[in-house]
Write a protein that holds these residues in place. Structure first.
Motif, short mmCIF file in Angstrom:
data_model
loop_
_atom_site.label_atom_id
_atom_site.label_comp_id
_atom_site.label_asym_id
_atom_site.label_seq_id
_atom_site.Cartn_x
_atom_site.Cartn_y
_atom_site.Cartn_z
N ALA A 138 0.87 -1.13 0.13
CA ALA A 138 0.10 0.09 0.15
C ALA A 138 0.71 1.27 -0.20
O ALA A 138 0.53 2.29 -0.71
CB ALA A 138 -1.00 0.10 1.07
N ALA A 139 2.04 1.24 0.84
CA ALA A 139 2.89 2.40 0.80
C ALA A 139 3.70 2.79 -0.56
O ALA A 139 3.69 3.63 -1.05
CB ALA A 139 3.86 2.22 1.91
N MET A 140 3.95 1.49 -1.10
CA MET A 140 4.49 1.82 -2.80
C MET A 140 3.57 2.33 -3.70
O MET A 140 3.69 3.28 -4.34
CB MET A 140 5.04 0.35 -2.90
CG MET A 140 6.16 -0.33 -2.31
SD MET A 140 7.50 0.57 -2.09
CE MET A 140 7.45 1.33 -0.47
N VAL A 141 2.27 1.76 -3.68
CA VAL A 141 1.34 2.38 -4.37
C VAL A 141 0.91 3.85 -3.84
O VAL A 141 0.65 4.64 -5.01
CB VAL A 141 -0.03 1.51 -4.32
CG1 VAL A 141 -1.33 2.08 -5.17
CG2 VAL A 141 0.23 0.06 -4.83
N LEU A 142 1.00 4.11 -2.88
CA LEU A 142 0.65 5.55 -2.31
C LEU A 142 1.84 6.44 -3.07
O LEU A 142 1.54 7.46 -3.51
CB LEU A 142 0.52 5.56 -0.79
CG LEU A 142 0.32 7.02 -0.22
CD1 LEU A 142 -0.91 7.71 -0.71
CD2 LEU A 142 0.44 6.95 1.15
N ILE A 143 3.11 6.20 -2.85
CA ILE A 143 4.16 6.70 -3.47
C ILE A 143 3.94 7.08 -5.06
O ILE A 143 4.30 8.11 -5.56
CB ILE A 143 5.58 5.80 -3.37
CG1 ILE A 143 5.95 6.27 -1.99
CG2 ILE A 143 6.72 6.75 -4.16
CD1 ILE A 143 7.20 5.28 -1.37
N GLY A 144 3.35 5.94 -5.80
CA GLY A 144 3.11 6.06 -7.24
C GLY A 144 2.12 7.18 -7.42
O GLY A 144 2.23 8.06 -8.30
N PHE A 145 1.05 7.32 -6.41
CA PHE A 145 0.09 8.29 -6.52
C PHE A 145 0.65 9.86 -6.51
O PHE A 145 0.37 10.66 -6.99
CB PHE A 145 -1.42 8.05 -5.72
CG PHE A 145 -2.14 7.06 -6.33
CD1 PHE A 145 -3.01 7.49 -7.49
CD2 PHE A 145 -2.12 5.60 -6.08
CE1 PHE A 145 -3.98 6.49 -8.10
CE2 PHE A 145 -2.96 4.64 -6.77
CZ PHE A 145 -3.69 5.14 -7.66
N MET A 146 1.63 9.72 -5.58
CA MET A 146 2.32 10.99 -5.21
C MET A 146 3.07 11.53 -6.39
O MET A 146 3.02 12.66 -6.85
CB MET A 146 3.30 10.70 -3.96
CG MET A 146 2.46 10.69 -2.56
SD MET A 146 3.54 10.21 -1.25
CE MET A 146 4.91 11.33 -1.21
N ALA A 147 4.01 10.53 -6.85
CA ALA A 147 4.44 10.74 -8.26
C ALA A 147 3.75 11.26 -9.25
O ALA A 147 4.07 11.92 -10.17
CB ALA A 147 5.41 9.57 -8.76
N TYR A 148 2.57 10.84 -9.37
CA TYR A 148 1.47 11.02 -10.55
C TYR A 148 1.15 12.51 -10.68
O TYR A 148 1.24 13.06 -11.67
CB TYR A 148 0.16 10.32 -10.34
CG TYR A 148 -1.18 10.59 -11.12
CD1 TYR A 148 -0.98 9.95 -12.45
CD2 TYR A 148 -1.99 11.47 -10.86
CE1 TYR A 148 -2.01 10.23 -13.32
CE2 TYR A 148 -2.87 11.65 -11.71
CZ TYR A 148 -3.04 11.31 -13.03
OH TYR A 148 -4.05 11.39 -13.95
N ARG A 149 1.31 13.17 -9.35
CA ARG A 149 1.11 14.80 -9.36
C ARG A 149 2.39 15.53 -9.80
O ARG A 149 1.89 16.58 -10.52
CB ARG A 149 0.83 14.99 -8.20
CG ARG A 149 -0.34 14.38 -7.42
CD ARG A 149 -0.62 14.62 -5.86
NE ARG A 149 -1.14 16.31 -5.72
CZ ARG A 149 -1.35 16.76 -4.40
NH1 ARG A 149 -1.16 16.08 -3.57
NH2 ARG A 149 -1.62 17.92 -4.40
N SER A 150 3.54 14.76 -9.91
CA SER A 150 4.46 15.42 -10.42
C SER A 150 4.82 15.22 -11.95
O SER A 150 5.99 15.40 -12.64
CB SER A 150 5.85 15.17 -9.47
OG SER A 150 5.43 15.46 -8.51
N THR A 151 3.98 14.16 -12.82
CA THR A 151 4.27 13.83 -13.88
C THR A 151 3.27 14.59 -14.84
O THR A 151 2.23 14.24 -15.27
CB THR A 151 3.72 12.06 -14.00
OG1 THR A 151 4.81 11.39 -13.07
CG2 THR A 151 4.06 11.66 -15.55
N ASN A 152 3.92 15.57 -15.66
CA ASN A 152 3.11 16.27 -16.45
C ASN A 152 3.58 16.17 -18.08
O ASN A 152 2.68 16.39 -18.87
CB ASN A 152 3.59 17.68 -16.27
CG ASN A 152 3.20 18.11 -14.76
OD1 ASN A 152 2.31 17.98 -14.35
ND2 ASN A 152 4.27 18.78 -14.26
#
Length: 494
Positions: A16-30
């Motif tokens: 769950a922590a790894m997937v959460l990091i994925g969603f945090m990175a999603y916000r920086s992917t433009n």
């Protein structure tokens, strides 16, 4: 299953922590650069640990300890070769590749770099190198999925077919969502977890077997030749194990970390961090397999799973010697090793399909948002093919990795290394190097010539092909000018 509940809970929290990091990175992917290379923004610590974690896949905690457990210290030549190869790669390639990719069209992928560096307007160099990436990386991805499946199978008693999907699902999820930043940030967490597991486990095994002297006596009593570095080896055997180090120069998932560093200045510090991490991890891996010989010879009643498959030695030691909650954390380290490498490989394959096929040949005017979503779709496609390849439960992790490692090491290693140190290299030389290197690995593996690991002849023949073919013509003035500007930039800023 009750004893496994703490382990299961630990796994679920970790995933769950790894997937959460994925969603945090999603916000920086433009845009595509963010998705493929994180916008070239990695600092030295993330560059170092991400390069290490992406390199050390499931074989670090499964394949290598299993080999040491079966054969003793004679299998540790591979660790020595890897340490030397990784250091030389950081020293000669890392900084130079960082500036060369920037000076050559701000290249995002290796095929992109080759195409710009050698002014290949035909697209042939891009296509061939992208095909090599897809063929060997799909095999490499399959090895990661096999390792993950073995972990879930032995930890939770799942059928292999179910374990395949359970092991791969989380990695696919955060790679799909967050791209390169998610992969790099999770790699840093995973590298920390791996080094914790590989320092703690051998210490506890030593204590459980009565200390250093008692452990060594037990290993000697089992088979005195376990201490012999040359046991059952030949000169060719030792050279083959050391030859693994040559692979570093051509691994796209490791080279991508160098390309993504925020500056050349970060590379020297990253090298020191990464090499320290690597030496401690490999030392711990060898110790787990070696001390495991003493533990299971003293406790034959629990040695059944390891006798059946030596690659489970770390898993079984963690389950037997630790509180289930701690065991869950330690076994998460295997999942970390698998996930960190598999995510990088999925991303490199996705990058090759998106940047080097879709954008280069199908949709040259595609928007950045479209390219990011195509990249995400390609992650799913490659993952499904790799799961198909991994469906055979007789697969061994180290065997799959060795073939893919050799393929990249021979096809790309000489091309990358020579391209960043010699301005006289030409487009035809690069083409010859990739083709000769890849074909040599395939044919050498098929005919099993001399018992020599196929990366060594592949690397030698590819290097000779590059030098001989490049000598037949001269590089253009533009190629030489860009090379010299990049080399000057490297020397000024390192």
């Amino acid at each position: 299953m009750s004893a496994s509940n703490p382990t299961l809970i630990t796994f679920v929290i970790y995933i769950a922590a790894m997937v959460l990091i994925g969603f945090m990175a999603y916000r920086s992917t433009n845009n595509l650069s963010d998705y493929i290379l994180g916008g070239r923004s990695l600092g030295s610590v993330v560059t170092a640990l991400s390069a290490g974690a992406s390199d050390m896949s499931g074989w670090l905690l499964m394949g290598l300890p299993g080999a040491i457990y079966m054969s003793g210290l004679s299998e540790s030549w591979i660790a020595i070769g890897l340490i030397v190869g990784a250091y030389l790669n950081w020293l000669f390639v890392a900084g130079r590749l960082r500036v060369q990719t920037e000076h050559n069209g701000d290249a995002l992928t290796l095929p992109d770099y080759f195409s710009s560096r050698f002014e290949d307007r035909s697209g042939l160099l891009r296509i061939i190198s992208a095909v090599v990436i897809l063929v060997f990386f799909t095999i490499y991805c399959a090895s990661g999925i096999v390792a993950g499946a073995r972990l879930f199978e032995s930890t939770f008693g799942m059928p292999y077919e179910t374990a395949l999907w359970a092991g791969a699902a989380a990695t696919i999820a955060y790679t799909f969502v967050g791209g390169f930043l998610a992969v790099s940030w999770t790699d840093t967490v995973q590298a920390t977890l791996m080094i914790f597991a590989l320092i703690l486990t051998p210490i506890i095994v030593l204590l459980a077997t009565g200390g250093v002297d008692t452990t060594f006596l037990a290993i000697e009593a089992k088979d005195a030749t376990n201490f012999d570095m040359l046991k059952n080896t030949t000169f060719i055997g030792v050279i083959s194990l050391l030859g693994w180090g040559l692979g570093y120069f051509g691994q796209p998932h490791i080279l991508a970390r160098f390309m993504a560093a925020d500056s050349v200045k970060s590379i020297a510090n990253a090298r020191r961090i990464s090499m320290t991490w690597m030496i401690l991890c490999l030392g711990g891996t060898v110790a787990v397999g070696f001390f495991g010989i003493a533990y299971f010879s003293a406790h034959p009643e629990v040695a059944g799973p390891v006798a059946e498959n030596p690659e489970r030695v770390f898993i079984e030691l963690a389950k037997l010697l630790f509180n289930p909650w701690i065991a869950g954390v330690l076994l998460s380290a295997i999942l970390a090793a698998v996930m960190s490498t598999l995510s990088c490989q999925l991303l490199v394959c996705s990058s090759a399909l998106t940047e080097d096929f879709y954008k280069a040949f199908l949709r040259k005017r595609a928007s950045q948002q479209e390219l990011v979503w195509v990249g995400r779709a390609m992650v799913l496609v490659v993952a499904l093919v790799a799961i198909g390849l991994a469906a055979d439960p007789t697969n061994r992790v180290l065997g799959l990795v060795s073939y893919a490692w050799a393929g990249f090491g021979a096809a790309f290693g000489p091309v990358v290394l020579i391209s960043v140190i010699w301005k006289g290299m030409t487009r035809n030389g690069a083409l010859a190097g990739i083709i000769v290197g890849a074909l040599t690995v395939v044919l050498w593996k098929h005919f099993e010539l001399l018992g020599l690991y196929e990366i060594i002849p592949g690397f030698i023949f590819a290097s000779l092909a590059i030098l001989l073919v490049s000598k037949m013509s001269a590089p253009s003035a533009g190629m030489v000018q860009r090379f010299e500007a990049a080399e000057k930039d490297f020397k000024l800023n390192r």
